[in-house]
Design a protein around this motif. Structure first.
Motif, mmCIF file in Angstrom:
data_model
loop_
_atom_site.group_PDB
_atom_site.id
_atom_site.type_symbol
_atom_site.label_atom_id
_atom_site.label_comp_id
_atom_site.label_asym_id
_atom_site.label_seq_id
_atom_site.Cartn_x
_atom_site.Cartn_y
_atom_site.Cartn_z
ATOM 1 N N ALA A 378 0.871 -1.185 0.000
ATOM 2 C CA ALA A 378 0.000 0.000 0.000
ATOM 3 C C ALA A 378 0.901 1.226 0.000
ATOM 4 O O ALA A 378 2.064 1.157 0.406
ATOM 5 C CB ALA A 378 -0.917 0.017 1.220
ATOM 6 N N ALA A 418 -1.288 -5.729 -4.797
ATOM 7 C CA ALA A 418 -1.512 -4.291 -4.631
ATOM 8 C C ALA A 418 -2.723 -3.870 -5.442
ATOM 9 O O ALA A 418 -3.213 -4.612 -6.299
ATOM 10 C CB ALA A 418 -0.286 -3.506 -5.094
ATOM 11 N N SER A 419 -3.196 -2.655 -5.163
ATOM 12 C CA SER A 419 -4.182 -2.044 -6.046
ATOM 13 C C SER A 419 -3.406 -1.305 -7.141
ATOM 14 O O SER A 419 -2.209 -1.557 -7.314
ATOM 15 C CB SER A 419 -5.104 -1.108 -5.270
ATOM 16 O OG SER A 419 -6.225 -0.766 -6.048
ATOM 17 N N ASP A 425 1.164 2.669 -5.909
ATOM 18 C CA ASP A 425 0.654 1.363 -6.353
ATOM 19 C C ASP A 425 1.235 0.977 -7.710
ATOM 20 O O ASP A 425 1.785 -0.117 -7.885
ATOM 21 C CB ASP A 425 -0.879 1.389 -6.468
ATOM 22 C CG ASP A 425 -1.581 1.348 -5.125
ATOM 23 O OD1 ASP A 425 -0.903 1.097 -4.111
ATOM 24 O OD2 ASP A 425 -2.801 1.558 -5.091
ATOM 25 N N ASN A 495 -8.283 -3.542 0.797
ATOM 26 C CA ASN A 495 -7.092 -3.803 1.608
ATOM 27 C C ASN A 495 -7.190 -5.143 2.338
ATOM 28 O O ASN A 495 -6.202 -5.874 2.467
ATOM 29 C CB ASN A 495 -6.889 -2.670 2.610
ATOM 30 C CG ASN A 495 -6.546 -1.355 1.928
ATOM 31 O OD1 ASN A 495 -5.971 -1.348 0.839
ATOM 32 N ND2 ASN A 495 -6.919 -0.243 2.534
ATOM 33 N N THR A 530 -3.393 4.878 3.446
ATOM 34 C CA THR A 530 -2.169 4.183 3.849
ATOM 35 C C THR A 530 -2.011 4.126 5.360
ATOM 36 O O THR A 530 -1.640 3.092 5.920
ATOM 37 C CB THR A 530 -0.951 4.890 3.223
ATOM 38 O OG1 THR A 530 -1.147 4.985 1.806
ATOM 39 C CG2 THR A 530 0.321 4.119 3.498
#
Length: 573
Positions: A378, A418-419, A425, A495, A530
């Motif tokens: 993140a 991850a995104s 990211d 998340n 975050t």
């Protein structure tokens, strides 16, 4: 120029009910053909249509189109069919049996031939390519033969993704429920996913049906070995390990196969039957050496069996207490099995069992089974132009990229989750892919809306292009929810998914799961950011790796003064 469209008057034409039932399939196919042609011509996705840059907002999966766009495709497909009827032709529905056979796919012969060629070269594809093949497949076309599902499922299993492999195999079993190989691979996928008892029951059923081939018996014995390792009850452990030994021995007696033979030897060693263990190990060693020699004579060193032959020779040498020879074989196996994480982990597990049983030391052998760590990531987005307090200005990109690369190398990262928002990211995913790592992406909601909200937010930048590039090269892309909910809920849920998926993968590979963030150390802009992720991971007991964005900002942009106050008091001097 005055132009008045004059299509055929099909108002009085009625389509058969069978055609109306497949409207969505026809509309989807219309969209897919249009999108393929656009991409072939060099177009790509863009939030708004731009002919000069060849960007189009419609280059998304059919499911992500608006209802109006879907209706356009439905109309196009149905009006074409109505025109065919208007011109005097007929439409006839095929029989259900015909739908299942290859003969009904005459219009797709070229596609089937291309698919066959792809399946012949699956060993050359990485996980990202395998996932793309699965994601874009045509279920009706694939139903023509079980081999398609068998080959793809097997390749995905070798890449260490048993859950994805199970999805592939499950669809194959819907068409071919009695296919033995599909059932074997389903059991293997379940076993590697931790569903050992379910796998065991499938294999017992196959055995009771009279299947005594090496694959069925070997997998059945493997589940008994796993149940032995998982049980805390002494009597149950004793029962399971004896069953594992008996079934491995039966398989070896019937087939003479080296992999069931070496496992029978290992089980004998664990049961204290040292003479039987060494006798079996010698037989298996001689068999593997002969097979390697034959392969060398025929110049087929790249055979898919080579890895297992070398790994088996390593295990045989261990059982015979030939430690130096074992290291040599394992070193060769490590080279042959590079990137085959699931298989390397299986070999490591067996080596540890043998070493522990003999009272040896694991450490000298661990170097041959380097399973990379799994990283869940993140980090902050790049600063929007309207942001009043600097946090991640664009001029920090190079430093953050270098920091990510250095940290991922130090952590021995090979798999990442991850995104894909602009900033940290995307940079994490780019860096991981540059290092030949395996990238997995979770988007909080539908791709089109996400791109508008979190990627294409800074004019005259290439974040959208970079995002599309990493999504194309990712091993898989998961959409947490098609609908965008208000507030931070979708991001918090994403998340949780990222953490859960990374944890499962790390457990499957028996490696470390490491949380990593690009963070300025301050409270964030809201839930799902975050800061909240870091707090959540630390509450779970994780030691979070932090790339200190505030320090990088201070070093790269000394003109920006950072106070000790919360984020909204950081001021530029």
């Amino acid at each position: 120029m005055k132009y008045r469209p004059q299509p055929l008057n099909t108002n009085e034409v009625a389509l058969p009910a069978e055609i109306i039932e497949i409207t969505e399939q026809l509309a989807r196919n219309t969209h897919e053909n249009w999108a393929r042609q656009r991409m072939t011509d060099g177009w790509r996705y863009g939030p708004v249509r731009d002919d000069a840059r060849k960007e189009h907002p419609g280059l998304v999966p059919y499911e992500e189109l608006s209802e109006a766009e879907k209706q356009y495709d439905r109309n196009t497909a149905l009006e074409t069919l109505k025109a065919i009827l208007f011109l005097g032709y007929r439409l006839e529905a095929p029989s259900r049996e015909g739908l299942r056979g290859i003969d009904t796919s005459r219009s797709s012969d070229k596609e089937l031939a291309a698919l066959g060629a792809t399946l012949d070269n699956l060993d050359t594809l990485d996980l990202s390519s395998l996932f793309t093949l699965w994601q874009s497949h045509n279920p009706d076309q694939w139903a023509s033969t079980p081999e398609i599902y068998i080959n793809l499922g097997d390749s995905i299993l070798k890449s260490g993704e048993p859950l994805l492999a199970h999805d592939v195999l499950l669809e194959g079993l819907k068409h071919w429920p009695t296919n033995v190989r599909l059932r074997q691979l389903q059991a293997l996928a379940l076993a590697r996913s931790g569903a050992t008892r379910r796998a065991n029951s499938i294999l017992i059923q196959l055995h009771e049906e009279g299947h005594t081939d090496e694959e069925t018996l070997g997998l059945l014995a493997r589940t008994h070995k796993d149940l032995w390792a998982q049980s805390a009850d002494v009597a149950e452990r004793n029962r399971q390990i004896h069953q594992a030994y008996e079934v491995y021995s039966e398989a070896y007696t019937l087939s003479g196969g080296y992999w069931t033979g070496i496992n029978a030897a290992t089980m004998a060693l664990l049961l204290g039957q040292t003479d039987q263990a060494t006798s079996l190990a010698r037989e298996v060693r001689d068999s593997c050496v002969r097979e390697l020699d034959e392969a060398k004579k025929k110049d087929v060193a790249a055979s898919s069996n080579r890895y297992w032959l070398l790994a088996t020779l390593g295990e045989a040498a261990l059982i015979l207490s030939q430690w130096t020879e074992a290291k040599d074989w394992y070193a060769q196996a490590a080279l042959a099995g590079r990137g085959r994480f699931a298989e390397l982990n299986s070999t490591r597990r067996n080596a540890r069992l043998i070493i522990d049983a003999l009272g040896g030391e694991r450490e000298p052998f661990e170097q041959y089974f380097q399973i990379p760590s799994v990283v869940v990531f993140a980090g902050h987005m790049i600063d929007r132009p309207e942001r009043t307090t600097a946090r991640f200005p664009p001029q920090l990109e190079r430093r953050v990229h270098d920091a990510l690369r250095d940290r991922l190398k130090r952590l021995n990262a090979g798999v990442g989750y991850a995104s894909a928002a602009c900033g940290s990211d995307i940079m994490f995913l780019e860096t991981l892919i540059e290092m030949n790592g395996e990238a997995h992406v979770v988007l909080p909601y539908n791709r089109k809306q996400f791109m508008e909200d979190s990627v294409a937010i800074i004019p005259e930048t290439d974040w959208s292009t970079r995002c599309e590039r990493v999504l194309q090269r990712a091993a898989d892309v998961l959409i947490a929810s098609e609908q965008r909910m208000e507030g931070g809920v979708p991001f918090e849920y994403t998340n949780l998914l990222l953490h859960g998926l990374a944890s499962i993968r790390a457990e499957q590979l028996e490696t470390r799961m490491i949380p990593l963030v690009v963070w300025d150390g301050r409270e964030g802009d809201g839930p799902g950011g975050t800061s909240s992720i870091v707090h959540h991971w630390r509450e779970m007991g994780h030691e979070v790796e932090v790339i200190d964005l505030a320090r990088i900002l201070q070093e790269e942009c000394p003109e920006i003064r950072i106070s000790d106050e919360p984020l909204n008091t950081i001021t530029a001097t």
